[in-house]
Enzyme design. Structure first.
Site, PDB file in Angstrom:
ATOM      1  N   SER A 228      19.354  17.277  -6.800  1.00 25.88           N
ATOM      2  CA  SER A 228      19.042  18.457  -6.002  1.00 25.88           C
ATOM      3  C   SER A 228      18.898  19.682  -6.897  1.00 25.88           C
ATOM      4  O   SER A 228      18.146  19.667  -7.857  1.00 25.88           O
ATOM      5  CB  SER A 228      20.113  18.645  -4.922  1.00 25.88           C
ATOM      6  OG  SER A 228      19.701  19.584  -3.945  1.00 25.88           O
TER       7      SER A 228
ATOM      8  N   ASP B 280      16.568  14.757  -0.817  1.00 27.30           N
ATOM      9  CA  ASP B 280      17.674  15.119  -1.704  1.00 27.30           C
ATOM     10  C   ASP B 280      18.502  13.905  -2.122  1.00 27.30           C
ATOM     11  O   ASP B 280      18.956  13.128  -1.294  1.00 27.30           O
ATOM     12  CB  ASP B 280      18.562  16.125  -0.968  1.00 27.30           C
ATOM     13  CG  ASP B 280      19.515  16.856  -1.890  1.00 27.30           C
ATOM     14  OD1 ASP B 280      20.264  16.179  -2.610  1.00 27.30           O
ATOM     15  OD2 ASP B 280      19.522  18.094  -1.877  1.00 27.30           O
TER      16      ASP B 280
END
Length: 349
Positions: free
Chosen positions: A40, A153
């Site tokens: 991320s 993510d």
């Protein structure tokens, strides 16, 4: 002789800016960052660093005020609140077109493939695409479609990707966990911001999150909607809100407050004051749920592959999507890294 470090940068939304402060402290102490794995925001910061452009990126994000961040929000309500084209377009300008195998140091970005329900490691190919996929925070950024895969993510499965660096043969593995619970020890540094701009940004976030399921643009342009937020004007109660499809309710039709309960706190006018005990919107509810999951997963990863040094950034220092707090979070990351490294160095003299 400086120690070679394998650096693991975890996921945590806006708190990822703390990674910049950690890297600055490591370099100031002479540590040699020999490889990076990130997830991320950790993959974004790590990728930019590996490309040798972290200084330029830091200068950009520290120059952003509330209005600048607001202008980077390109709203989308298909599979995420924000398309991310403006933000990642600027990152592409800073980093340029570069493949992972051509970076200064080995790099791994971790994403999650929703289609096949598996973890994906990017260790070659387009750096920009790897960072964009790894940072596609569910509900906030739209996913990345790659062939028959839908990538989001990496924090869904691995918020602290230690395994990719285990075989790096570095002297130390240093992991930065952005979902720690040591919130009593550290607070976000105070850096003064113009209050008027803060109010405008908070107004945007409220508009983004209040009615997420039915929230989509009408026919007005982005510039007109932005101007409405920037100049502080508000639609009247009888006029439809340009940020949502449903008309605002007249005052007489507003929801009635719950009956007063004995012992409940009251305002000066005698009405019950409801405490803020939970998320105020669907977007915030999703992100808080995501953070709870990441906290648990991070602890599992740490237990399975304990790093030599663990730098814990408290998850409660800011909300997941407060990307306008770069200067404060960078300084906090530096402070925590300094304290952690002091302790490690004293114990290993």
């Amino acid at each position: 002789m400086s120690k070679r470090v394998a650096l693991v940068l975890g996921s945590g939304g806006a708190r990822g800016y703390a990674h910049i402060g950690v890297i600055a402290e490591l370099e100031a102490r002479g540590y040699d960052i020999a490889c990076i794995a990130g997830c991320s925001m950790g993959s974004v910061i790590g990728g930019i660093y590996a490309a040798g452009k972290l200084g330029e990126y830091r200068a950009w994000i520290e120059s952003l005020d509330y209005l600048d961040v607001l202008r980077l929000v390109d709203v989308s309500f298909r599979l995420g609140a924000i398309r991310g084209e403006k933000v990642f377009g600027r990152i592409r300008e800073i980093v340029g077109e570069i493949d992972i195998e051509n970076l200064n140091i080995p790099y791994t970005a971790v994403a999650t493939d929703l289609t096949n329900q598996q973890e994906i490691w990017f260790q070659e190919g387009c750096l920009h695409q790897a960072m964009r996929a790894s940072a596609a925070i569910p509900s906030l950024f739209t996913p990345v479609v790659q062939g028959n895969r839908m990538l989001v993510d990496g924090g869904i499965l691995n918020p602290l990707p230690i395994v990719p660096v285990v075989s790096s043969h570095c002297d130390l593995i240093i992991a930065v966990n952005l979902n720690a619970t040591n919130h009593k020890q550290y607070r976000l540094p105070v850096i003064e911001r113009p209050p008027a701009l803060k109010s405008r940004f908070d107004q945007l976030m409220s508009s983004l999150t209040t009615r997420l399921p039915s929230f989509r643009f009408k026919t007005s342009s982005d510039e007109e909607d932005l101007a409405m937020l920037v100049d502080g004007s508000q639609p009247s109660a009888a006029e439809p809100n340009p940020w949502i499809d449903e008309p605002a309710l007249p005052q007489a039709q507003q929801p009635i407050a719950a009956p007063e309960s004995e012992g409940a706190p009251k305002s000066a006018e005698g009405s019950v004051v409801l405490s803020n005990i939970g998320p105020a919107s669907l977007l915030e509810l999703i992100n808080q749920s995501f953070e709870v999951m990441q906290t648990s997963l991070a602890q599992y990863k740490i237990a399975g592959y304990p790093p030599d040094i663990l730098i814990n950034v408290p998850k409660r220092v800011c909300r997941f999507f407060e990307f306008y707090r770069a200067p404060e979070l960078i300084e906090l990351g530096r402070q925590i890294a300094s304290d952690t490294l002091d302790k490690y160095e004293q114990e290993n003299r």
